[in-house]
Design an enzyme around this catalytic site. Structure first.
Site, PDB file in Angstrom:
ATOM      1  N   ASN A   8      -9.381  22.662  10.668  1.00  0.00           N
ATOM      2  CA  ASN A   8      -9.113  22.157   9.314  1.00  0.00           C
ATOM      3  C   ASN A   8      -9.758  20.777   9.203  1.00  0.00           C
ATOM      4  O   ASN A   8      -9.207  19.790   9.680  1.00  0.00           O
ATOM      5  CB  ASN A   8      -7.594  22.086   9.091  1.00  0.00           C
ATOM      6  CG  ASN A   8      -7.251  21.464   7.749  1.00  0.00           C
ATOM      7  OD1 ASN A   8      -8.120  21.286   6.901  1.00  0.00           O
ATOM      8  ND2 ASN A   8      -5.979  21.131   7.561  1.00  0.00           N
ATOM      9  N   LYS A  10     -10.222  18.984   6.613  1.00  0.00           N
ATOM     10  CA  LYS A  10      -9.679  18.131   5.542  1.00  0.00           C
ATOM     11  C   LYS A  10     -10.834  17.515   4.742  1.00  0.00           C
ATOM     12  O   LYS A  10     -11.879  18.158   4.600  1.00  0.00           O
ATOM     13  CB  LYS A  10      -8.720  17.093   6.132  1.00  0.00           C
ATOM     14  CG  LYS A  10      -7.695  17.763   7.049  1.00  0.00           C
ATOM     15  CD  LYS A  10      -6.544  16.894   7.452  1.00  0.00           C
ATOM     16  CE  LYS A  10      -5.619  17.711   8.357  1.00  0.00           C
ATOM     17  NZ  LYS A  10      -4.386  17.038   8.693  1.00  0.00           N
ATOM     18  N   HIS A  96      -0.910  24.072   2.748  1.00  0.00           N
ATOM     19  CA  HIS A  96      -0.897  23.037   3.787  1.00  0.00           C
ATOM     20  C   HIS A  96       0.071  21.927   3.354  1.00  0.00           C
ATOM     21  O   HIS A  96       0.198  21.640   2.166  1.00  0.00           O
ATOM     22  CB  HIS A  96      -2.315  22.484   3.982  1.00  0.00           C
ATOM     23  CG  HIS A  96      -2.400  21.554   5.161  1.00  0.00           C
ATOM     24  ND1 HIS A  96      -2.009  20.236   5.073  1.00  0.00           N
ATOM     25  CD2 HIS A  96      -2.797  21.750   6.438  1.00  0.00           C
ATOM     26  CE1 HIS A  96      -2.165  19.667   6.264  1.00  0.00           C
ATOM     27  NE2 HIS A  96      -2.644  20.572   7.107  1.00  0.00           N
ATOM     28  N   GLU A  98      -0.146  18.869   3.290  1.00  0.00           N
ATOM     29  CA  GLU A  98      -0.759  17.829   2.442  1.00  0.00           C
ATOM     30  C   GLU A  98      -0.870  18.305   0.997  1.00  0.00           C
ATOM     31  O   GLU A  98      -0.750  17.516   0.061  1.00  0.00           O
ATOM     32  CB  GLU A  98      -2.118  17.416   3.035  1.00  0.00           C
ATOM     33  CG  GLU A  98      -1.922  16.552   4.281  1.00  0.00           C
ATOM     34  CD  GLU A  98      -3.026  16.644   5.320  1.00  0.00           C
ATOM     35  OE1 GLU A  98      -4.156  17.049   4.997  1.00  0.00           O
ATOM     36  OE2 GLU A  98      -2.739  16.298   6.493  1.00  0.00           O
ATOM     37  N   GLU A 166       3.365  24.279  11.044  1.00  0.00           N
ATOM     38  CA  GLU A 166       2.912  22.914  11.323  1.00  0.00           C
ATOM     39  C   GLU A 166       4.030  21.935  10.972  1.00  0.00           C
ATOM     40  O   GLU A 166       4.232  21.629   9.792  1.00  0.00           O
ATOM     41  CB  GLU A 166       1.685  22.576  10.474  1.00  0.00           C
ATOM     42  CG  GLU A 166       0.489  23.458  10.746  1.00  0.00           C
ATOM     43  CD  GLU A 166      -0.799  22.793  10.282  1.00  0.00           C
ATOM     44  OE1 GLU A 166      -1.662  22.567  11.118  1.00  0.00           O
ATOM     45  OE2 GLU A 166      -0.909  22.484   9.078  1.00  0.00           O
ATOM     46  N   GLY A 172      -1.352  14.836  12.575  1.00  0.00           N
ATOM     47  CA  GLY A 172      -2.126  13.596  12.576  1.00  0.00           C
ATOM     48  C   GLY A 172      -1.389  12.408  13.173  1.00  0.00           C
ATOM     49  O   GLY A 172      -1.815  11.259  13.030  1.00  0.00           O
ATOM     50  N   SER A 208      -1.335  17.928  15.918  1.00  0.00           N
ATOM     51  CA  SER A 208      -1.802  17.154  17.071  1.00  0.00           C
ATOM     52  C   SER A 208      -2.186  18.020  18.280  1.00  0.00           C
ATOM     53  O   SER A 208      -1.958  17.638  19.427  1.00  0.00           O
ATOM     54  CB  SER A 208      -0.767  16.096  17.466  1.00  0.00           C
ATOM     55  OG  SER A 208      -0.589  15.169  16.412  1.00  0.00           O
TER      56      SER A 208
HETATM   57  P1  PGA Z   1      -3.852  17.449  13.256  1.00  0.00           P
HETATM   58  O1  PGA Z   1      -3.802  18.250  11.858  1.00  0.00           O
HETATM   59  O2  PGA Z   1      -4.363  18.418  14.294  1.00  0.00           O
HETATM   60  O3  PGA Z   1      -4.769  16.305  13.011  1.00  0.00           O
HETATM   61  O4  PGA Z   1      -2.449  17.031  13.558  1.00  0.00           O
HETATM   62  C1  PGA Z   1      -3.383  19.591  11.787  1.00  0.00           C
HETATM   63  C2  PGA Z   1      -3.427  20.074  10.360  1.00  0.00           C
HETATM   64  O5  PGA Z   1      -3.125  19.289   9.445  1.00  0.00           O
HETATM   65  O6  PGA Z   1      -3.746  21.241  10.094  1.00  0.00           O
END
Ligand code: PGA
Length: 244
Positions: A8, A10, A96, A98, A166, A172, A208
């Site tokens: 992903n 982003k 997601h 976000e 998630e 993140g 992460s």
């Molecule tokens: P990350 O993001 O691996 O940076 O924690 C995962 C995601 O948002 O899909």
């Protein structure tokens, strides 16, 4: 069954950077990573055409991070799932955290998006997960089940579906859920989807994921792969995870 490794990206990577990533990844993958792994890339919308071209003739599959719930019409600023399919997209992120938190996407809208994707015969990667406050209040299961019940209400249970768990507090942040935490909730999600009649689904963990923790997490029952943010931006790092 092959494990799924989904990048992903982003809001990162220009078309040129995306193309370079895929070329570099394919050099690393020359020794056969695709025998055990399905590799997916979710680029940002403006880079998807470049990804489509760069992935042609490779085994990398791709799709958008978000689509609108209608195929076309007077929806200024939105992106069409139907056009993404024309570009070769087969997998689509939906919901997601976000999107849910920063863009106020609610369950009912996400449900419409999943239904649209099913009508196009492509595969939704439906994201769920709790915030830290919700976990501290012991609401992890309640939140995940509610997201599943509302977001996947009335959809065809025979079509392929991917659900990505998630935990929002692990995205993140460098804080990865423990093996036991992942095992417990993945078992519950697996049972929940099975009890709802889903016959053809895989469960991803995200939050992460790095080369250092990927191997251990992949051994957890009902972890069929990962959705990877930060660690998917570098081809070497992403490749290392795909080799786990
Ligand atoms: P990350 O993001 O691996 O940076 O924690 C995962 C995601 O948002 O899909």
């Amino acid at each position: 069954m092959k494990k799924i490794f989904a990048a992903n990206w982003k809001l990162n990577k220009s078309p040129l950077e995306a193309t370079k990533f895929i070329q570099d990844f394919m050099k690393l993958a020359a020794n056969g990573v695709f025998n055990q792994s399905d590799v997916l890339i979710f680029p940002s919308a403006f880079s998807m055409d470049a990804v489509s071209k760069a992935c042609a003739g490779t085994k990398i599959q791709f799709g958008p991070q978000n689509i609108f719930s209608e195929k076309s019409g007077a929806f200024t600023g939105e992106n069409s799932a139907e056009v993404a399919v024309q570009l070769g997209a087969q997998f689509f992120l939906v919901g997601h955290s976000e999107r849910r938190q920063l863009f106020s996407e609610v369950d009912a809208l996400l449900n419409q998006k999943v239904k649209l994707l099913q009508s196009l015969k492509v595969i939704p990667v439906f994201c769920i997960g709790e915030t830290l406050d919700q976990r501290d209040a012991e609401l992890t299961e309640t939140v995940c089940f509610s997201q599943i019940e509302k977001g996947l209400a009335g959809i065809d249970t025979t079509q392929r579906l991917i659900v990505a768990y998630e935990p929002v507090w692990a995205i993140g942040t460098g804080k990865v859920a423990t093996r036991d935490q992942v095992a417990e909730i993945h078992q519950k999600i697996f049972d929940k989807l099975t009890s709802m009649g889903f016959q053809n689904f895989q469960l991803l963990y995200g939050g992460s994921v790095k080369p250092e923790n990927a191997k251990e997490l992949l051994q957890v029952p009902h972890v069929h792969g990962f959705l990877i943010g930060g660690a998917s931006l570098d081809p070497n790092t992403f490749y290392k995870i795909c080799q786990s």
